[in-house]
Scaffold this motif. Sequence first.
Motif, short mmCIF file in Angstrom:
data_model
loop_
_atom_site.label_atom_id
_atom_site.label_comp_id
_atom_site.label_asym_id
_atom_site.label_seq_id
_atom_site.Cartn_x
_atom_site.Cartn_y
_atom_site.Cartn_z
N SER A 16 0.84 -1.19 0.00
CA SER A 16 0.00 0.00 0.00
C SER A 16 0.88 1.24 0.00
CB SER A 16 -0.93 0.00 1.22
OG SER A 16 -1.79 -1.13 1.22
N THR A 17 0.26 2.38 -0.16
CA THR A 17 1.00 3.64 -0.16
C THR A 17 0.30 4.66 0.74
OG1 THR A 17 2.04 5.32 -1.58
CG2 THR A 17 -0.21 4.66 -2.15
N VAL A 18 1.06 5.66 1.16
CA VAL A 18 0.49 6.78 1.90
C VAL A 18 0.81 8.05 1.13
CG1 VAL A 18 2.50 6.93 3.44
CG2 VAL A 18 0.35 7.99 4.12
N ILE A 19 -0.23 8.81 0.83
CA ILE A 19 -0.10 10.03 0.04
C ILE A 19 -0.32 11.22 0.96
CG2 ILE A 19 -1.04 11.34 -1.91
CD1 ILE A 19 -2.00 8.65 -3.09
N LEU A 20 0.74 11.95 1.24
CA LEU A 20 0.58 13.11 2.12
C LEU A 20 -0.27 14.18 1.42
CD1 LEU A 20 2.81 11.60 3.64
CD2 LEU A 20 3.88 13.80 4.10
N GLY A 75 -1.97 -0.58 -8.83
CA GLY A 75 -2.33 -1.83 -8.18
C GLY A 75 -2.11 -1.88 -6.68
N PHE A 76 -1.90 -0.74 -6.03
CA PHE A 76 -1.75 -0.75 -4.58
C PHE A 76 -3.02 -1.30 -3.93
CE2 PHE A 76 1.55 2.55 -5.36
CZ PHE A 76 2.57 1.98 -4.63
N HIS A 77 -2.83 -2.01 -2.83
CA HIS A 77 -3.98 -2.52 -2.08
C HIS A 77 -4.78 -1.37 -1.49
CE1 HIS A 77 -6.37 -4.61 0.90
NE2 HIS A 77 -5.79 -3.93 1.87
N LEU A 96 -9.62 0.79 -4.95
CA LEU A 96 -8.60 1.08 -3.96
C LEU A 96 -9.20 1.28 -2.58
CD1 LEU A 96 -5.47 1.90 -3.87
CD2 LEU A 96 -6.30 4.26 -4.07
N ARG A 97 -8.66 0.57 -1.57
CA ARG A 97 -9.06 0.89 -0.21
C ARG A 97 -8.42 2.20 0.19
NH1 ARG A 97 -12.27 -2.15 2.56
NH2 ARG A 97 -11.81 -0.89 4.43
N LEU A 98 -9.08 2.93 1.09
CA LEU A 98 -8.66 4.27 1.48
C LEU A 98 -8.68 4.37 3.01
CD1 LEU A 98 -11.06 6.08 -1.01
CD2 LEU A 98 -8.61 5.75 -1.35
N ARG A 157 -15.07 1.26 1.45
CA ARG A 157 -13.64 1.03 1.19
C ARG A 157 -12.73 1.71 2.22
NH1 ARG A 157 -12.07 3.39 -3.83
NH2 ARG A 157 -14.05 4.48 -4.07
N ILE A 158 -13.27 2.10 3.37
CA ILE A 158 -12.51 2.90 4.33
C ILE A 158 -11.97 2.05 5.47
CG2 ILE A 158 -12.62 4.84 5.95
CD1 ILE A 158 -12.78 5.60 2.96
#
Length: 300
Positions: free
Chosen positions: A6-10, A30-32, A67-69, A98-99
């Motif tokens: 997964s990724t974190v987007i500031l 394709g990030f989870h 995408l989960r968020l 999706r949260i």
Amino acid sequence: MELRLSTVILPVDRWHEGGRAKWRAAEELGFHAAYTYDHLSWRTFRDGPWFGALPTLTAAAAVTERLRLGTLVTSPNFRHPVTLAKELISLDDVSGGRITLGIGAGGTGFDATALGQEPWSARERADRFGEFVPLLDRLLTEDAVSWAGDHYTAVEARNIPGCVQRPRLPFAVAATGPRGMRLAARHGQAWVTTGDPKLYESGTSEESVRAVGGQLDRLSDACSAIDRDAAELDKILLTGFTPDRTGPLESVDAFVDFAGRYAALGITELVVHWPIPDSDFAADQGVFEKIAVEAPAQLR
């Protein structure tokens, strides 16, 4: 369990000047999941652009489908469970379920004093967190909640129709101490760590792996104490705060080696920072995207 990436987007970009594009790209790569930090301002980014987490996630939900968020992490520093629950239920609805709520006790950064209060001690943060999490759990699962605690009050707080995800959206509880571990064991669907902060400046990669292994053992003990199987919880490592820093993002091979060591411990999800030039999270965008596409297959 297969290791997810997964990724974190500031939240540092105006939505129409790069923000929207990053969230869409996260899904296309394709990030989870893609998370963001829930702060009023944060560290070296304090004097630059910084947008609100929940509106950002709402916008991201509107431009993505799979995408989960979520947040990494929300804390009591400037949140109240009653108002937070209403916003989360709305966000879960907009996203179609999706949260994930990453949640932690908070710290002593800028958020801690922005509302004019004195910074809470470590004990008070733990006390508040110990009340915040179970109250929020009830608010997200019951139609009407009243609560009179030492730190929070709710009077017939209504949360109809509740979350799309049942019985509520998942909690990813950030914790390393015994009280936080107990909260993760009782209320969490996932547990979050950044490793051992004491090792960040002068520790080694090997020491970091051992430290996270010890944390996982303590989580397992906390689960056993309430007869819960620790395997039920996802184990999330937010990268960038171990002694490796951004080294794992230098190549696919470096990342696979790094990820494999933590997967062997039982970590089930790795979260990497979306590159931000001229910051602690600077990395080559092309290599980052290659890791997102190629590394998961090598980690199966």
